[in-house]
Write a protein that holds these residues in place. Structure first.
Motif, PDB file in Angstrom:
ATOM      1  N   GLY A  67      19.653  32.838  64.826  1.00 18.17           N
ATOM      2  CA  GLY A  67      20.414  32.772  65.601  1.00 18.17           C
ATOM      3  C   GLY A  67      20.537  31.324  66.755  1.00 18.17           C
ATOM      4  N   ALA A  68      20.788  32.039  67.612  1.00 15.15           N
ATOM      5  CA  ALA A  68      20.674  30.400  69.100  1.00 15.15           C
ATOM      6  C   ALA A  68      19.039  30.475  68.996  1.00 15.15           C
ATOM      7  CB  ALA A  68      21.622  30.731  70.437  1.00 15.15           C
ATOM      8  N   TYR A  69      18.106  31.836  69.122  1.00 20.23           N
ATOM      9  CA  TYR A  69      17.064  30.772  69.134  1.00 20.23           C
ATOM     10  C   TYR A  69      16.592  30.162  68.673  1.00 20.23           C
ATOM     11  CZ  TYR A  69      17.077  35.414  71.477  1.00 20.23           C
ATOM     12  OH  TYR A  69      17.384  36.087  72.858  1.00 20.23           O
ATOM     13  N   VAL A  70      16.825  29.128  67.185  1.00 21.44           N
ATOM     14  CA  VAL A  70      16.850  28.731  66.572  1.00 21.44           C
ATOM     15  C   VAL A  70      16.893  27.113  67.078  1.00 21.44           C
ATOM     16  CG1 VAL A  70      19.125  27.544  65.459  1.00 21.44           C
ATOM     17  CG2 VAL A  70      16.512  27.510  64.334  1.00 21.44           C
ATOM     18  N   TRP A  71      17.108  26.758  68.613  1.00 25.27           N
ATOM     19  CA  TRP A  71      16.665  25.334  69.345  1.00 25.27           C
ATOM     20  C   TRP A  71      15.951  25.710  70.365  1.00 25.27           C
ATOM     21  CZ3 TRP A  71      20.180  22.436  67.891  1.00 25.27           C
ATOM     22  CH2 TRP A  71      21.503  23.053  66.750  1.00 25.27           C
ATOM     23  N   LEU A  72      15.928  26.964  70.492  1.00 23.27           N
ATOM     24  CA  LEU A  72      14.006  27.019  71.206  1.00 23.27           C
ATOM     25  C   LEU A  72      12.633  26.649  70.750  1.00 23.27           C
ATOM     26  CD1 LEU A  72      13.705  30.345  73.276  1.00 23.27           C
ATOM     27  CD2 LEU A  72      14.584  28.155  74.196  1.00 23.27           C
ATOM     28  N   LEU A  73      12.408  27.010  69.175  1.00 21.80           N
ATOM     29  CA  LEU A  73      12.184  26.155  67.659  1.00 21.80           C
ATOM     30  C   LEU A  73      12.384  24.895  67.548  1.00 21.80           C
ATOM     31  CD1 LEU A  73       9.925  27.561  65.889  1.00 21.80           C
ATOM     32  CD2 LEU A  73      11.580  27.572  64.625  1.00 21.80           C
ATOM     33  N   VAL A 200      35.037  18.360  82.762  1.00 21.21           N
ATOM     34  CA  VAL A 200      35.786  18.985  83.477  1.00 21.21           C
ATOM     35  C   VAL A 200      37.646  18.445  83.499  1.00 21.21           C
ATOM     36  CG1 VAL A 200      38.073  18.514  85.593  1.00 21.21           C
ATOM     37  CG2 VAL A 200      35.266  18.566  85.834  1.00 21.21           C
ATOM     38  N   ALA A 201      37.409  17.486  82.172  1.00 20.76           N
ATOM     39  CA  ALA A 201      39.028  17.410  81.572  1.00 20.76           C
ATOM     40  C   ALA A 201      39.494  18.326  80.527  1.00 20.76           C
ATOM     41  CB  ALA A 201      38.797  16.140  81.493  1.00 20.76           C
ATOM     42  N   ALA A 202      38.662  18.953  79.514  1.00 19.46           N
ATOM     43  CA  ALA A 202      38.631  19.452  78.678  1.00 19.46           C
ATOM     44  C   ALA A 202      37.986  20.913  78.551  1.00 19.46           C
ATOM     45  CB  ALA A 202      38.429  18.593  76.759  1.00 19.46           C
ATOM     46  N   PRO A 203      38.092  21.817  79.226  1.00 23.35           N
ATOM     47  CA  PRO A 203      37.323  23.105  79.277  1.00 23.35           C
ATOM     48  C   PRO A 203      37.326  23.332  77.846  1.00 23.35           C
ATOM     49  CG  PRO A 203      39.531  23.525  79.938  1.00 23.35           C
ATOM     50  CD  PRO A 203      39.084  22.040  80.458  1.00 23.35           C
ATOM     51  N   GLU A 204      39.107  23.731  76.799  1.00 24.08           N
ATOM     52  CA  GLU A 204      38.805  24.179  76.235  1.00 24.08           C
ATOM     53  C   GLU A 204      37.532  24.194  75.212  1.00 24.08           C
ATOM     54  OE1 GLU A 204      42.817  24.541  74.805  1.00 24.08           O
ATOM     55  OE2 GLU A 204      43.588  25.940  76.521  1.00 24.08           O
ATOM     56  N   GLN A 205      38.252  22.484  74.964  1.00 26.46           N
ATOM     57  CA  GLN A 205      36.923  22.045  74.044  1.00 26.46           C
ATOM     58  C   GLN A 205      35.404  22.350  74.492  1.00 26.46           C
ATOM     59  OE1 GLN A 205      37.249  18.260  73.056  1.00 26.46           O
ATOM     60  NE2 GLN A 205      39.934  18.015  73.342  1.00 26.46           N
ATOM     61  N   VAL A 206      34.979  22.508  76.010  1.00 27.38           N
ATOM     62  CA  VAL A 206      33.490  22.378  76.083  1.00 27.38           C
ATOM     63  C   VAL A 206      33.586  24.020  75.398  1.00 27.38           C
ATOM     64  CG1 VAL A 206      32.281  23.232  77.725  1.00 27.38           C
ATOM     65  CG2 VAL A 206      33.636  20.851  78.103  1.00 27.38           C
ATOM     66  N   ALA A 207      34.282  25.158  75.344  1.00 21.55           N
ATOM     67  CA  ALA A 207      34.181  26.384  75.313  1.00 21.55           C
ATOM     68  C   ALA A 207      33.890  26.262  73.619  1.00 21.55           C
ATOM     69  CB  ALA A 207      35.103  27.385  75.847  1.00 21.55           C
ATOM     70  N   GLN A 208      34.750  25.633  73.051  1.00 18.34           N
ATOM     71  CA  GLN A 208      34.421  25.829  71.115  1.00 18.34           C
ATOM     72  C   GLN A 208      33.182  25.034  71.050  1.00 18.34           C
ATOM     73  OE1 GLN A 208      38.400  24.013  69.993  1.00 18.34           O
ATOM     74  NE2 GLN A 208      39.456  25.262  70.322  1.00 18.34           N
ATOM     75  N   ALA A 209      32.571  24.597  71.638  1.00 13.88           N
ATOM     76  CA  ALA A 209      31.526  23.352  71.201  1.00 13.88           C
ATOM     77  C   ALA A 209      30.280  24.658  72.087  1.00 13.88           C
ATOM     78  CB  ALA A 209      31.173  22.649  72.416  1.00 13.88           C
ATOM     79  N   TRP A 210      30.736  25.003  73.010  1.00 15.52           N
ATOM     80  CA  TRP A 210      29.222  25.999  73.347  1.00 15.52           C
ATOM     81  C   TRP A 210      29.763  26.812  71.788  1.00 15.52           C
ATOM     82  CZ3 TRP A 210      25.103  26.715  75.964  1.00 15.52           C
ATOM     83  CH2 TRP A 210      24.844  27.819  76.156  1.00 15.52           C
ATOM     84  N   SER A 212      30.043  26.644  68.926  1.00 16.66           N
ATOM     85  CA  SER A 212      29.744  26.662  67.897  1.00 16.66           C
ATOM     86  C   SER A 212      28.199  26.038  67.905  1.00 16.66           C
ATOM     87  CB  SER A 212      30.447  25.341  67.413  1.00 16.66           C
ATOM     88  OG  SER A 212      30.095  23.798  68.603  1.00 16.66           O
ATOM     89  N   LEU A 213      27.739  25.936  69.407  1.00 18.64           N
ATOM     90  CA  LEU A 213      26.325  26.090  69.086  1.00 18.64           C
ATOM     91  C   LEU A 213      25.207  27.073  69.235  1.00 18.64           C
ATOM     92  CD1 LEU A 213      25.858  22.734  71.952  1.00 18.64           C
ATOM     93  CD2 LEU A 213      25.349  23.322  69.758  1.00 18.64           C
ATOM     94  N   THR A 214      26.798  28.124  70.034  1.00 16.76           N
ATOM     95  CA  THR A 214      25.710  29.688  69.830  1.00 16.76           C
ATOM     96  C   THR A 214      25.701  30.841  68.825  1.00 16.76           C
ATOM     97  OG1 THR A 214      27.514  30.193  71.692  1.00 16.76           O
ATOM     98  CG2 THR A 214      25.308  29.107  72.319  1.00 16.76           C
ATOM     99  N   SER A 215      26.357  30.232  68.125  1.00 13.74           N
ATOM    100  CA  SER A 215      27.146  31.080  67.247  1.00 13.74           C
ATOM    101  C   SER A 215      27.068  31.303  65.318  1.00 13.74           C
ATOM    102  CB  SER A 215      28.870  32.151  67.006  1.00 13.74           C
ATOM    103  OG  SER A 215      29.862  30.454  67.344  1.00 13.74           O
TER     104      SER A 215
END
Length: 216
Positions: A67-73, A200-210, A212-215
């Motif tokens: 899962g998200a722990y792959v980033w630590l590896l 600041v300008a695109a909080p929704e895109q930030v949430a979606q990107a987050w 995609s990185l963690t799930s």
């Protein structure tokens, strides 16, 4: 690229430019090793590596299992590679905010303290007692210079003794701020501004990107 990945790529690079700007603004030379110099540069590029090669070549089986722990590896693998490169790098001393003409007398003074048998040949220097051979190099447009090892038979202890002596010989030298510091500081502010503005300008895109990185 979405605002989150842009910020991840740009913030470490902006921090590196800010550090360079402050170092060149202080008006005093700064001595560091080639390994430290490489490690600092790799920190600056870590964000670019994270959103580039690491994400692109992320192994799917490990991603599914960890899962998200792959980033630590993956980040651990990146820093292991950086550590290996730093260990096999030939000895080198980098001196920021100084010209070659200002450095040469300081090197001569340092060398006289640690090896009276040292011999100069142009910009090359041999210190037989320390088992160190080097030549002077410079990047005039950025106002920094280097002591670069010549040949493979080098003593790391000798380099450390030379570094300590060089720091002592430079401690009272004032060179004034480097005009290039303004360029570094401006670049850092621009990159920080772009990163914050995008978040600041695109909080929704930030949430979606987050997500995609963690799930996975």
């Amino acid at each position: 690229m979405d605002p989150l990945r842009t910020a991840i790529a740009l913030v470490p690079l902006a921090s590196y430019l800010l550090l360079l700007g402050l170092v060149n603004l202080r008006g005093r030379p700064l001595v560091t090793t080639g390994a430290n110099d490489l490690a600092t540069l790799c920190v600056a590029l870590s964000g670019v590596v994270f959103v580039g090669p690491l994400e692109l070549f992320r192994p799917e089986p490990a991603t599914i299992k960890l899962g998200a722990y792959v980033w630590l590896l993956l980040l651990g693998l990146y820093w292991l590679c950086v550590s290996l490169a730093a260990m096999i790098l030939r000895p080198r001393l980098t001196i920021y905010n100084i010209t070659l003409e200002q450095l040469r007398p300081a090197v001569a003074e340092a060398v006289s303290q640690v090896d009276p048998d040292a011999r100069w040949a142009g910009d090359s220097l041999v210190l037989p007692r320390l088992q160190v051979q080097l030549h002077l190099d410079s990047f005039a447009s950025m106002r920094h210079a280097s002591l670069v090892s010549s040949g493979g038979n080098q003593s790391l202890e000798g380099w450390w003794r030379l570094k300590r002596a060089l720091i002592r010989s430079l401690q009272d030298l004032s060179v004034g701020p480097n005009p290039r510091s303004v360029t570094f500081l401006t670049g850092a502010l621009v990159l920080f501004g772009l990163s914050v503005a995008g978040l600041v300008a695109a909080p929704e895109q930030v949430a979606q990107a987050w997500a995609s990185l963690t799930s996975f």
